[in-house]
Design an enzyme around this catalytic site. Structure first.
Site, PDB file in Angstrom:
ATOM      1  N   GLU A 261       1.550  -2.446  -3.844  1.00  0.00           N
ATOM      2  CA  GLU A 261       1.636  -1.115  -4.104  1.00  0.00           C
ATOM      3  C   GLU A 261       0.996  -0.802  -5.537  1.00  0.00           C
ATOM      4  O   GLU A 261       2.008   0.071  -6.991  1.00  0.00           O
ATOM      5  CB  GLU A 261       3.424  -0.246  -3.765  1.00  0.00           C
ATOM      6  CG  GLU A 261       3.621   0.096  -2.821  1.00  0.00           C
ATOM      7  CD  GLU A 261       5.579   0.683  -3.072  1.00  0.00           C
ATOM      8  OE1 GLU A 261       5.601   0.895  -4.627  1.00  0.00           O
ATOM      9  OE2 GLU A 261       5.703   1.367  -1.596  1.00  0.00           O
ATOM     10  N   GLU A 372       4.452  -0.793   7.767  1.00  0.00           N
ATOM     11  CA  GLU A 372       5.602  -0.096   7.038  1.00  0.00           C
ATOM     12  C   GLU A 372       6.070   1.554   8.108  1.00  0.00           C
ATOM     13  O   GLU A 372       6.775   2.550   7.732  1.00  0.00           O
ATOM     14  CB  GLU A 372       6.260   0.067   5.933  1.00  0.00           C
ATOM     15  CG  GLU A 372       6.059  -1.137   5.030  1.00  0.00           C
ATOM     16  CD  GLU A 372       6.147  -0.996   3.701  1.00  0.00           C
ATOM     17  OE1 GLU A 372       6.811   0.193   3.639  1.00  0.00           O
ATOM     18  OE2 GLU A 372       5.858  -1.723   3.218  1.00  0.00           O
TER      19      GLU A 372
HETATM   20  C1  GLA Z   1       8.575   0.539   0.181  1.00  0.00           C
HETATM   21  C2  GLA Z   1       8.478  -1.135  -0.041  1.00  0.00           C
HETATM   22  C3  GLA Z   1       9.205  -1.029   1.482  1.00  0.00           C
HETATM   23  C4  GLA Z   1      10.572  -0.317   1.685  1.00  0.00           C
HETATM   24  C5  GLA Z   1      10.304   0.957   1.147  1.00  0.00           C
HETATM   25  C6  GLA Z   1      11.778   1.617   1.732  1.00  0.00           C
HETATM   26  O1  GLA Z   1       7.614   1.462   0.970  1.00  0.00           O
HETATM   27  O2  GLA Z   1       7.443  -1.648   0.071  1.00  0.00           O
HETATM   28  O3  GLA Z   1       9.255  -2.724   1.152  1.00  0.00           O
HETATM   29  O4  GLA Z   1      11.129  -0.867   0.114  1.00  0.00           O
HETATM   30  O5  GLA Z   1       9.101   1.553   0.299  1.00  0.00           O
HETATM   31  O6  GLA Z   1      12.367   0.690   2.296  1.00  0.00           O
END
Ligand code: GLA
Length: 463
Positions: A261, A372
């Protein structure tokens, strides 16, 4: 009675039409009917409706559980109806159906109407497909890892969670415990307990381990946030951390998200983090270089290095910035793949947005990790329970993204990771940044470990 009226009406229309000189040219073509929204929807059926087509004598009705009508509900494959509606019966509850009609007279059949979608009320009695995800994925011509985000305390041998994880998933990512703040308790001091447990579990069970994440602005330990040394010393601390962690897990972890990020949502520039402030705009590249150097020094020439981010499919300035970072890393041969988080909703991003985003990385020869994935069904907080409509919409969205992923070339495939197993374990309903605390159902299993339609959607995406 209705039929008689229809025939009388048809005849009047026929006479009127045959008198009209304008219509004579088209007299041999039946118009395509327009299908209307279903009425009287119940647990086992509904009333299908459509508009009158001049010169038609009857209509041919199709009902299917798929929008492309590859199969038909029994008795509803071109069922001939002499009315402008038909009560469709014998269906399953809580299930999505589609219908369409064609107009017919003696010698002609029109084109197909628009397709109407309708979801019956009640609960679905169609069982979900119990096939294990990784079993089906492994049978593909070009297989990929099916990943799961885990927490160390969930990894209890013999538990229900453990059985599902081993049966269904071929890769794991730590949801929290391989980030900097749990591991690094002070300069050069590490707490490996939870992270080691996760890595050992993967290694012992033949499950791929993806490391997540070395550098993330939301996981900076307090001691580093408050670090009073110079910027050069700060950078040395980050380098030491990356080196020690990559070395500790060399040969045990197949890949790392090196930086998570780094791009700002609003400016499309580097996010204004402590790393940018203290290390300057070259910090992303430095981190990748240190990770690569550490892996090489530890004899791990195959470690895959990923850049990981979210919302790049819909936020184009962000996407562009991400690819400028990636291009820079690629020039120095420091990056192997891109992690697309994909915390999506049942509405967004669209198929084309996701494909466009992913194909940019494919074109650069990078590995793709959908890293994710979860799919919210209540992003505007307009429902208070998990409705059939959302259940099926979520199923379609899971199916869509799996299809997109499965279509990329073999060389670009890595893993598609789901961000949690059960709905009640997901971060989504607990996030105060999102607008629906307590009310969402984003994953493949419900809170009782029952398979959801989302899971069936995932499997269908592999067809
Ligand atoms: C972001 C992070 C993850 C996690 C999510 C919430 O996407 O990359 O590691 O912390 O937030 O679960």
């Amino acid at each position: 009675m209705k039929n008689k009226i229809l025939i009388i009406f048809s005849s009047i229309f026929f006479m009127l039409n045959s008198c009209s000189s304008e219509d004579n040219a088209a007299a041999s073509n039946l118009e395509t009917p327009i299908a209307n929204a279903a009425k009287d929807v119940n647990d086992a059926g509904f009333k299908a409706k459509w508009n009158y087509v001049s010169k038609s004598q009857s209509y041919l009705l199709d009902v299917s559980i798929s929008g492309d009508f590859t199969t038909f509900v029994e008795n509803y494959n071109s069922k001939e109806v002499t009315d402008l509606n038909e009560i469709v019966v014998g269906l399953n509850g809580g299930t999505q159906y589609f219908y369409r009609v064609r107009a017919k007279n003696d010698s002609q059949i029109s084109g197909y109407s628009n397709v109407i979608s309708v979801i019956t009320t009640g609960s679905s009695t169609i069982p979900e497909d119990p096939t294990f995800l990784k079993v089906k994925a492994n049978k593909l011509a070009n297989p990929f890892f099916v990943g799961m985000a885990v927490k160390a305390d969930q990894l209890v041998n013999g538990s229900k969670y453990d059985a599902i994880l081993k049966n269904e998933f071929s890769s794991i990512s730590a949801e929290y415990e391989m980030k900097m703040n749990p591991i690094s308790t002070a300069s050069g001091v590490y707490n490996w307990t939870a992270a080691d447990k996760i890595v050992a579990y993967g290694n012992a069970n033949g499950i791929n381990v993806h490391g997540h994440a070395l550098v993330w602005h939301n996981a900076v330990p307090t001691w580093l946030t408050n670090f009073s040394g110079t910027d050069v010393q700060f950078a040395a601390e980050v380098k030491k951390y990356i080196t020690d962690v990559v070395t500790h897990y060399a040969g045990k972890v197949k890949s790392w998200d090196v930086v998570n990020e780094a791009v700002d949502d609003n400016t499309g520039e580097l996010r204004n983090t402590i790393f940018l402030q203290r290390m300057g705009p070259n910090y992303v590249k430095d981190c990748f270089q240190w990770a690569r150097d550490a892996a090489n020094a530890a004899g791990d020439k195959n470690l895959l290095l990923f850049y990981n981010d979210y919302a790049t499919s819909t936020n184009i300035p962000k996407q562009n910035k991400m690819f400028s970072i990636i291009d820079d890393l690629k020039t120095s041969n420091l990056i192997d793949g891109v992690g697309y988080q994909m915390h999506n909703t049942y509405l967004n991003p669209t198929k084309i947005q996701i494909e466009t985003d992913i194909n940019r990385a494919v074109a650069k020869g990078l590995k793709i990790h959908i890293s994710e994935l979860d799919i919210q069904v209540n992003p505007t907080n307009d429902i208070t329970s998990f409705t059939n409509e959302r259940r099926l919409a979520q199923k379609e969205k899971y199916k869509e993204i799996v299809k997109i992923y499965n279509a990329i070339p073999a060389a670009n495939k890595y893993a598609l990771t789901i961000w949690g197993m059960k709905d009640d374990e997901s971060w989504i309903p607990y996030s105060t940044d999102l607008n629906h605390v307590g009310n969402d159902w984003p994953l493949l299993y419900d809170s009782n470990f029952a398979l959801k339609s989302a899971h069936t959607g995932f499997l269908e995406g592999l067809d």
